[in-house]
Design an enzyme around this catalytic site. Structure first.
Site, PDB file in Angstrom:
ATOM      1  N   GLY A 136      -1.480 -11.004 -29.883  1.00 60.00           N
ATOM      2  CA  GLY A 136      -2.503 -11.956 -29.456  1.00 60.00           C
ATOM      3  C   GLY A 136      -1.916 -13.145 -28.731  1.00 60.00           C
ATOM      4  O   GLY A 136      -1.184 -13.000 -27.749  1.00 60.00           O
ATOM      5  N   ILE A 138       0.283 -15.210 -29.850  1.00 58.85           N
ATOM      6  CA  ILE A 138       1.663 -15.537 -30.224  1.00 58.85           C
ATOM      7  C   ILE A 138       2.619 -15.078 -29.122  1.00 58.85           C
ATOM      8  O   ILE A 138       2.646 -13.900 -28.773  1.00 58.85           O
ATOM      9  CB  ILE A 138       2.048 -14.864 -31.553  1.00 58.85           C
ATOM     10  CG1 ILE A 138       1.115 -15.325 -32.672  1.00 58.85           C
ATOM     11  CG2 ILE A 138       3.494 -15.169 -31.912  1.00 58.85           C
ATOM     12  CD1 ILE A 138       1.319 -14.594 -33.977  1.00 58.85           C
ATOM     13  N   GLU A 192     -13.976  -5.272 -38.306  1.00 59.52           N
ATOM     14  CA  GLU A 192     -14.989  -4.515 -37.590  1.00 59.52           C
ATOM     15  C   GLU A 192     -15.881  -3.754 -38.570  1.00 59.52           C
ATOM     16  O   GLU A 192     -15.533  -3.570 -39.736  1.00 59.52           O
ATOM     17  CB  GLU A 192     -14.311  -3.504 -36.644  1.00 59.52           C
ATOM     18  CG  GLU A 192     -13.384  -4.114 -35.620  1.00 59.52           C
ATOM     19  CD  GLU A 192     -14.124  -4.848 -34.518  1.00 59.52           C
ATOM     20  OE1 GLU A 192     -15.357  -4.651 -34.391  1.00 59.52           O
ATOM     21  OE2 GLU A 192     -13.482  -5.616 -33.790  1.00 59.52           O
ATOM     22  N   LYS A 207       1.507  -2.172 -32.334  1.00 53.33           N
ATOM     23  CA  LYS A 207       2.252  -3.399 -32.061  1.00 53.33           C
ATOM     24  C   LYS A 207       3.715  -3.266 -32.475  1.00 53.33           C
ATOM     25  O   LYS A 207       4.620  -3.775 -31.792  1.00 53.33           O
ATOM     26  CB  LYS A 207       1.590  -4.569 -32.777  1.00 53.33           C
ATOM     27  CG  LYS A 207       0.183  -4.867 -32.263  1.00 53.33           C
ATOM     28  CD  LYS A 207      -0.529  -5.884 -33.131  1.00 53.33           C
ATOM     29  CE  LYS A 207      -1.931  -6.157 -32.621  1.00 53.33           C
ATOM     30  NZ  LYS A 207      -2.702  -7.080 -33.499  1.00 53.33           N
TER      31      LYS A 207
END
Length: 430
Positions: A136, A138, A192, A207
């Site tokens: 994100g 970072i 979600e 990631k």
């Protein structure tokens, strides 16, 4: 300052795309000054022209023809924010073939099809940047790729999924169970409606693959990453961690082992003294260890429209500058080509809860099972009596294969009712 505008096409106008479009308008003057040319929005590709959006986009900029948009000769940079594998992969390849540089936040695509996309960018002489795909807002991609390029990174340890960190943080702080905490996270918008990608570790695994590839100059895909989620974590596990002065976190771990690397995502206990233990709620953090720099930590929001848009705009400025200077940035670095270890060869410590008969000789028999498979015991304690008797064993470092063999033997012993929990332990406990 060039008078010729740099044209940007945005694919997707969801929570991140809408914020990118907003920032392109609000910060137009600053972006122009940083890039050396004005930035002009060439178009925004969406699924449907109608519908509510977070921002107002001029109707003449909206299009459902994403392929037509990325293949325009006047588009300099394509920002891909639609997610998933297709049509994102095809559109990025098309954009590169038609001479545009690309900025993407698509972690799943980069982790799975990165080699193909990086090669296409190399062949086209264009940039493919993806800071927002790893954590994100970072900034971790650029430090690993550039700031630490002169160092030897040995380990990357991260909390890279906000949903799971929120759930585990609440289980630790208020003693709630997994299901009720997940429901709360969904009600607050941290999870979600279908949280599978988060709670089963798929998001973190993508990631982890990206971070490992960057850190160790080796191609690592999501399929190379060992993955466990948090759906089996119980309130009892959280209490056991507390009794040891630890907290449970879902960790993405990439480690260097001479000519090989190991990459894994799974829940683990870490001491409360570890910097990652203090990462609360939906925040993310990445802890990097290297030979010269030592220990570094990068912390911040790992998701969200505006934070992720910040990382996207950072990449946009970089690739736009490169376009102005008729150059390109660093591409994929895979010179090391190290082997990716199977999980059976990965080494760590383990916390094992064993339901046992409450009688003499049990401890010796259990200790012998660990010794048979060359798993050394660091600490052992008994809790409960009678039918509630339980041994809690913390091992020294061993391979996953050794521990798995130990657990299989324990489950076959008459004195063992069940092995109720097995969890890895990362970091040195005081």
């Amino acid at each position: 300052m060039s008078d010729k505008p740099l044209k940007v096409a945005v694919l997707g106008c969801g929570s991140v795309g809408s914020q990118v479009v907003r920032l392109l308008g609000e910060q137009a003057d600053d972006l122009a000054a940083r890039i050396g040319a004005p930035v002009e929005l060439a178009g925004v590709a969406v699924r449907r022209l109608e519908g509510d959006r977070e921002i107002d986009v001029p109707a003449d900029l909206l299009t459902t023809d994403a392929e037509g948009l990325v293949s325009r000769e006047d588009v300099d940079v394509v920002v891909e924010l639609i997610g998933g594998f297709e049509p994102a992969r095809t559109l990025i390849l098309s954009a590169l073939r038609h001479g545009a540089s690309v900025v993407s936040a698509n972690k799943a695509l980069i982790a799975e099809h990165g080699p193909e996309l990086f090669q296409a960018a190399e062949d086209a002489g264009r940039d493919l940047y993806y800071e927002a795909a790893a954590a994100g807002a970072i900034p971790i991609v650029r430090p690993l790729r550039e700031s630490l390029a002169g160092d030897r990174v040995t380990r990357v340890l991260g909390i890279v999924n906000g949903t799971t960190n929120y759930v585990l943080d609440k289980m630790d702080s208020v003693g709630a169970g997994y299901e009720e905490t997940l429901t709360e996270a969904q009600e607050l918008g941290y999870a979600e409606a279908d949280p599978t990608a988060d709670v089963e570790g798929f998001d973190a695994a993508a990631k982890a693959a990206i971070l490992a590839s960057l850190a160790f100059h080796t191609r690592v895909t999501a399929a190379d990453v060992y993955r466990e989620g948090i759906s089996e974590i119980t309130a009892a596990d959280a209490r056991s961690a507390q009794a040891m002065g630890c907290v449970v976190k879902l960790l993405a771990i990439a480690e260097l082992h001479d000519d090989a690397v190991s990459v894994r995502v799974h829940p683990a206990m870490i001491p409360r003294s570890h910097p990652l233990a203090s990462v609360r709620e939906a925040f993310n953090a990445v802890f990097v260890e290297s030979d010269a720099a030592g220990q570094l930590m990068f912390y911040g929001p790992g998701a969200g429209g505006s934070p992720t848009a910040s990382a996207v705009l950072g990449d946009l400025v970089t690739v736009a500058r490169n376009r102005q200077l008729d150059t390109k940035g660093m591409g994929e670095s895979t010179y090391a080509a190290r082997r990716v270890l199977p999980i059976g060869e990965a080494r760590t410590r383990y916390h094992v809860n064993i339901g046992v008969d409450d009688r003499a000789g049990v401890l010796a028999a259990v200790a012998n099972a660990f010794a048979t498979h060359d798993v050394s015991i660091q600490t052992v304690r008994q809790q409960g009596r009678g039918e509630e008797a339980e041994l809690v064993v913390v091992s020294h470092e061993a391979t996953d294969a050794q521990l798995s063999a130990t657990v299989r033997e324990l489950k076959g012993m008459d004195i063992v009712r069940d092995v109720t929990s097995v969890m890895r332990v990362e970091g040195e406990m005081e």
